[in-house]
Design a protein around this motif. Sequence first.
Motif, PDB file in Angstrom:
ATOM      1  N   ASN A  24       5.144 -10.006  19.343  1.00  0.00           N
ATOM      2  CA  ASN A  24       6.095 -10.617  20.272  1.00  0.00           C
ATOM      3  C   ASN A  24       5.433 -10.942  21.602  1.00  0.00           C
ATOM      4  O   ASN A  24       4.385 -10.397  21.960  1.00  0.00           O
ATOM      5  CB  ASN A  24       7.279  -9.665  20.505  1.00  0.00           C
ATOM      6  CG  ASN A  24       8.119  -9.479  19.258  1.00  0.00           C
ATOM      7  OD1 ASN A  24       8.667 -10.424  18.710  1.00  0.00           O
ATOM      8  ND2 ASN A  24       8.195  -8.236  18.787  1.00  0.00           N
ATOM      9  N   ASP A  25       6.064 -11.836  22.344  1.00  0.00           N
ATOM     10  CA  ASP A  25       5.574 -12.248  23.657  1.00  0.00           C
ATOM     11  C   ASP A  25       6.429 -11.564  24.723  1.00  0.00           C
ATOM     12  O   ASP A  25       7.601 -11.899  24.895  1.00  0.00           O
ATOM     13  CB  ASP A  25       5.677 -13.778  23.784  1.00  0.00           C
ATOM     14  CG  ASP A  25       5.191 -14.278  25.130  1.00  0.00           C
ATOM     15  OD1 ASP A  25       4.527 -13.501  25.851  1.00  0.00           O
ATOM     16  OD2 ASP A  25       5.490 -15.433  25.468  1.00  0.00           O
ATOM     17  N   TRP A  26       5.859 -10.575  25.401  1.00  0.00           N
ATOM     18  CA  TRP A  26       6.606  -9.784  26.380  1.00  0.00           C
ATOM     19  C   TRP A  26       6.371 -10.293  27.796  1.00  0.00           C
ATOM     20  O   TRP A  26       5.247 -10.605  28.182  1.00  0.00           O
ATOM     21  CB  TRP A  26       6.168  -8.320  26.309  1.00  0.00           C
ATOM     22  CG  TRP A  26       6.672  -7.587  25.093  1.00  0.00           C
ATOM     23  CD1 TRP A  26       6.114  -7.581  23.852  1.00  0.00           C
ATOM     24  CD2 TRP A  26       7.835  -6.754  25.027  1.00  0.00           C
ATOM     25  NE1 TRP A  26       6.849  -6.799  22.991  1.00  0.00           N
ATOM     26  CE2 TRP A  26       7.912  -6.260  23.698  1.00  0.00           C
ATOM     27  CE3 TRP A  26       8.796  -6.367  25.948  1.00  0.00           C
ATOM     28  CZ2 TRP A  26       8.928  -5.414  23.265  1.00  0.00           C
ATOM     29  CZ3 TRP A  26       9.808  -5.503  25.531  1.00  0.00           C
ATOM     30  CH2 TRP A  26       9.873  -5.042  24.207  1.00  0.00           C
ATOM     31  N   GLU A  27       7.450 -10.340  28.577  1.00  0.00           N
ATOM     32  CA  GLU A  27       7.362 -10.647  30.007  1.00  0.00           C
ATOM     33  C   GLU A  27       8.054  -9.535  30.787  1.00  0.00           C
ATOM     34  O   GLU A  27       9.270  -9.339  30.653  1.00  0.00           O
ATOM     35  CB  GLU A  27       8.054 -11.981  30.337  1.00  0.00           C
ATOM     36  CG  GLU A  27       7.306 -13.220  29.936  1.00  0.00           C
ATOM     37  CD  GLU A  27       7.977 -14.473  30.514  1.00  0.00           C
ATOM     38  OE1 GLU A  27       7.956 -14.639  31.751  1.00  0.00           O
ATOM     39  OE2 GLU A  27       8.544 -15.236  29.714  1.00  0.00           O
ATOM     40  N   PHE A  28       7.290  -8.806  31.590  1.00  0.00           N
ATOM     41  CA  PHE A  28       7.847  -7.757  32.443  1.00  0.00           C
ATOM     42  C   PHE A  28       7.939  -8.320  33.857  1.00  0.00           C
ATOM     43  O   PHE A  28       6.923  -8.521  34.526  1.00  0.00           O
ATOM     44  CB  PHE A  28       6.970  -6.508  32.386  1.00  0.00           C
ATOM     45  CG  PHE A  28       6.933  -5.881  31.022  1.00  0.00           C
ATOM     46  CD1 PHE A  28       7.869  -4.929  30.647  1.00  0.00           C
ATOM     47  CD2 PHE A  28       5.956  -6.255  30.097  1.00  0.00           C
ATOM     48  CE1 PHE A  28       7.855  -4.351  29.383  1.00  0.00           C
ATOM     49  CE2 PHE A  28       5.926  -5.683  28.826  1.00  0.00           C
ATOM     50  CZ  PHE A  28       6.880  -4.732  28.468  1.00  0.00           C
TER      51      PHE A  28
END
Length: 330
Positions: A24-28
């Motif tokens: 998955n492509d995570w953005e924090f």
Amino acid sequence: MRIVVTDPIISRFADLLQETTPGNDWEFVADLSPEEQSAAISRAEVLVCAKLSPEDAASCPARLVHITGSGADRVAVAKLPADTIVTRTSHHERSIAEHILMVVLAHQRRLLSVTDQMRAGIWRSVATEPSTAMHRTLDELTIGFVGLGGIGTEAVRLCTSLDMKAVAVRRNPGKTATADTNLEWVKTMEYLPELLAVSDVVVLCLPLTEETKGLMGTKQFQLMRSDALLVNVSRGAIIDEQALYSALQEGTIGGAALDVWWDAPNGTDAPESVARFAPLSNVIATPHYSGHALQTFVRRATEIAQNINAFNEGRPPSNTFDRAQSVAPF
């Protein structure tokens, strides 16, 4: 999937989240500006958040919104698309139950005031000052729970294991689990006056709704015992702020342990209500941290990751939010 995380606390467990949800492509984005966070929310396929404004909810295309706690009062769920799946997570029950037990003992043993006396070089006990009050042991106390969800249930288990008597009122007494058999009784919310009258400790552990807002006011404090302790681990607005302040100043009740407040802090600057209540000698003040055990957040992050995997695989996630019900049973 593009997963956007706006919650700063759960972001601390980024490695756990990413390791258990590969591909998955995570953005924090918790450290970004509100505008940048809104932009990220508008492109999320999955959103992990503690709060969500109506404006951001309306523009959120996420098919799954995962709230990082049990309360949904700061998330504009009604503004999300009807087909968006909303889930929550808890795992704070043990930590908050221990907090409740801690403040009960601290109040009974006058821990804060005695510590202040010792710091001032004063040794005051029944052996040196005959007017000093003797404390009671836990098996002499009745603790009353207003609300009996996960937190109340765990606190009942812990407190009654130490021989405290426990009673409760809740909206749906019929939902009381068999594990709550140590309760002396469980009745509907209409029996709140009876609970207030018989309890040495009154614990508020119910959600904030239109039904519960301002539930505790002058009338209710007058029904409590003059030495009773009020413990609030739910939401500040369940209590009438001025009524509580007056009850504490005038000695209508014995004390209050407040872990939740009427306003939010500004960074590390406490809200004005803290400056008002914390100086009172019969108040135990804490910064909404009763559930902040490491175990709480490790288990939350683990459940969030498991739910994301389930959603991605077409399986139903756990703890789905029932919009028709709009609030957890209490």
